[in-house]
Design an enzyme around this catalytic site. Structure first.
Site, PDB file in Angstrom:
ATOM      1  N   HIS A   1       1.141  -1.342  -0.160  1.00 51.20           N
ATOM      2  CA  HIS A   1      -0.038   0.008  -0.212  1.00 51.20           C
ATOM      3  C   HIS A   1       0.901   1.671   0.001  1.00 51.20           C
ATOM      4  CE1 HIS A   1      -3.936   2.091   1.354  1.00 51.20           C
ATOM      5  NE2 HIS A   1      -2.833   2.801   0.897  1.00 51.20           N
TER       6      HIS A   1
ATOM      7  N   HIS B   1      -9.722   1.586   0.799  1.00 47.45           N
ATOM      8  CA  HIS B   1      -9.059   2.371   2.057  1.00 47.45           C
ATOM      9  C   HIS B   1     -10.321   2.446   2.552  1.00 47.45           C
ATOM     10  CE1 HIS B   1      -5.732   4.099  -0.048  1.00 47.45           C
ATOM     11  NE2 HIS B   1      -5.389   4.627   0.382  1.00 47.45           N
TER      12      HIS B   1
ATOM     13  N   TRP C   1      -0.422  13.991   3.809  1.00 41.81           N
ATOM     14  CA  TRP C   1      -0.808  13.045   4.511  1.00 41.81           C
ATOM     15  C   TRP C   1      -0.060  12.692   5.398  1.00 41.81           C
ATOM     16  CZ3 TRP C   1      -2.877  13.029  -0.274  1.00 41.81           C
ATOM     17  CH2 TRP C   1      -4.043  13.333  -0.649  1.00 41.81           C
TER      18      TRP C   1
ATOM     19  N   HIS D   1       1.257   5.158  -2.311  1.00 41.36           N
ATOM     20  CA  HIS D   1       0.762   5.981  -3.102  1.00 41.36           C
ATOM     21  C   HIS D   1       1.627   6.184  -3.870  1.00 41.36           C
ATOM     22  CE1 HIS D   1      -3.700   6.059  -1.431  1.00 41.36           C
ATOM     23  NE2 HIS D   1      -3.116   5.548  -0.277  1.00 41.36           N
TER      24      HIS D   1
ATOM     25  N   GLU E   1     -10.799   4.236   7.297  1.00 37.50           N
ATOM     26  CA  GLU E   1     -10.101   4.893   8.367  1.00 37.50           C
ATOM     27  C   GLU E   1     -10.021   6.624   8.837  1.00 37.50           C
ATOM     28  OE1 GLU E   1      -7.094   6.245   5.148  1.00 37.50           O
ATOM     29  OE2 GLU E   1      -5.558   6.880   6.210  1.00 37.50           O
TER      30      GLU E   1
ATOM     31  N   GLN F   1      -9.448   8.898  -5.146  1.00 39.40           N
ATOM     32  CA  GLN F   1      -9.151   9.615  -3.926  1.00 39.40           C
ATOM     33  C   GLN F   1      -9.988  10.738  -3.183  1.00 39.40           C
ATOM     34  OE1 GLN F   1      -6.310   9.768  -1.366  1.00 39.40           O
ATOM     35  NE2 GLN F   1      -7.902  10.765  -0.667  1.00 39.40           N
TER      36      GLN F   1
ATOM     37  N   ASP G   1       2.564   3.375   2.833  1.00 43.72           N
ATOM     38  CA  ASP G   1       1.104   4.067   2.658  1.00 43.72           C
ATOM     39  C   ASP G   1       1.932   5.042   1.967  1.00 43.72           C
ATOM     40  OD1 ASP G   1      -1.096   5.020   2.182  1.00 43.72           O
ATOM     41  OD2 ASP G   1      -1.858   5.165   4.136  1.00 43.72           O
TER      42      ASP G   1
HETATM   43 FE   FE2 Z   1      -3.500   4.928   1.217  1.00 45.37          FE
END
Ligand code: FE2
Length: 418
Positions: free
Chosen positions: A54, A209, A314, A56, A212, A151, A308
């Site tokens: 996982h 996802h 983030w 991005h 979360e 997203q 991630d």
């Molecule tokens: Fe993610």
């Protein structure tokens, strides 16, 4: 033919040698056939390559590009709002340039398999086009799986669901979703249903996802699990994050754990990222943002750790070092008993491979590609306690890189001996 000798092979206490022919493992054992080329691994630990299930890659290093060092509030939702402004400026070339840095971070530290979520709430598909090219261009050093990831939501973003479908037609491998970001529970449920329908229509894997958030009422995992259970699609499905499951009450959690066992669904936890993002609305006690990793392991439910983010809106940190992820994860999940330690490395190797559905090709077995890494230690306990670095990464029998353990020019001398 070549032979790697003097190896401590993970999960194999007997063998010390690996014989390689035409890039594949021909034999594993002791005193194997003589070869012209013999490589001594110095008694170090050998495992299959790290898997990051996982990441991005279209976001890596974008925080620095934004000229920021972090989101103000540090919450997930603020970061999601920051992203679209930057997204407008992207080109295929700019995405590839930053993503390559992220791939280098990971591959230079022993990763050979990456699943990347790519934002497809973009009618130009800039990130996806970049990643489809990179997947092909980098296939000799790393396997990349691409998730068609909305997203900004399948419904929050007008036409998001259609964009997810179009990305699958363009070549994405996995269907994604973000139900907790949709504007109402009903829309979140619609998105979970659409994710499963699209996966079955195009014969793709699923990675959502999911939940979360610290809100224990976020229970999209329940619907996702039920749908894939009833369709027999659980083993092809991963639920990423599931932070709220760490806040759910026990009677609900144990009912669900039973259902997860039945569906064979996989879980992906991002311990550093979620420890940073979650618990933001708590005073004290402050939650850790972690799903029930320990309980999943105890019940035989597949769970893996992932990076991630690398320096994106983030999460400001991240460097592709899976041992760092494992180290944080085993602290947060409290999995350090002698029995735990023997299988903790699975969280960044075999378990990730199962999430990616590559278990048939992955691992140290005769007939499989000779892909493995060499860790600076001689046992699972030794490498985990020392957060050992990767001394070498081998792909199809050839070194992607190798390095020596640290050597001192001047060594510390305490001046005493006992
Ligand atoms: Fe993610």
């Amino acid at each position: 033919m070549k032979k790697f000798i003097n190896a401590k092979i993970y999960k194999n206490n007997e063998a010390t040698e690996i014989l390689v022919e035409d890039g594949k493992i021909k034999e594993i054992g002791n005193n194997l056939a003589d070869c012209k080329e013999v490589i001594d691994l110095g008694g170090k630990m050998v495992t299959p390559p790290y898997v990051d299930p996982h990441l991005h890659l279209d976001y890596v290093y974008t925080l620095a590009e934004l000229g920021k060092t972090g989101a103000g509030s540090g919450t997930l939702f603020e970061a999601i709002e920051m992203w679209p402004v930057f997204k407008k400026t992207l080109t295929v070339e700019s995405v590839k340039k930053l993503a390559l840095k992220g791939v280098m971070d990971e591959v230079s530290q022993g990763v050979q398999h990456i699943r990347t979520h790519i934002d497809v709430t973009d009618p130009k598909f800039t990130g996806l086009k970049a990643m489809l090219e990179m997947k092909e261009e980098l296939k000799d050093i790393v396997d990349i799986q691409i998730v068609s990831f909305p997203q900004q939501g399948m419904y929050t973003y007008k036409g998001g669901r259609e964009l997810v479908e179009e990305a699958l037609k363009m070549g994405a491998d996995v269907v994604g979703g973000i139900p907790h970001y949709e504007p109402a529970r009903e829309y979140g449920e619609m998105s979970v249903k659409a994710t499963v329908e699209l996966a079955m229509k195009y014969d793709k894997l699923i990675d959502v996802h999911c939940d979360e958030t610290d809100d224990p009422q976020a229970r999209f995992i329940e619907l996702l699990n039920a749908l894939v259970y009833l369709e027999g699609y659980g083993a092809k499905t991963s639920a990423s994050h599931t932070c709220s499951f760490g806040s759910a009450d026990d009677s609900y959690a144990y009912r669900m754990i039973d259902l997860f066992k039945k569906s064979k669904i996989n879980f992906i936890s991002n311990p550093t990222e979620n420890a940073y993002l979650q618990g933001r609305h708590d005073t004290y006690p402050k939650r850790r943002g972690l799903t029930r990793v320990k309980e999943f392991m105890e019940h035989g439910i597949n769970v893996a750790f992932a990076q991630d983010s690398i320096n994106d809106p983030w999460y400001p940190m991240g460097n592709g070092n899976m041992m760092n992820i494992l180290d944080n994860g085993i602290h947060l999940a409290q999995i350090m008993s002698p029995q735990d330690i023997e299988k903790d490395l699975d969280l960044i190797t075999y378990n990730g491979a199962r999430c990616l559905n590559i278990q048939d090709k992955y691992g140290l077995e005769v007939g499989k590609d000779a892909n493995f890494i060499v860790l600076n230690g001689d046992s699972p306990f030794d490498v985990i306690r020392n957060r050992a670095n990767v001394l070498a990464s081998v792909r199809k029998g050839e070194f992607l890189f190798k390095q020596k353990p640290v050597e001192y020019d001047v060594k510390l001398d305490l001046g005493v001996k006992y």
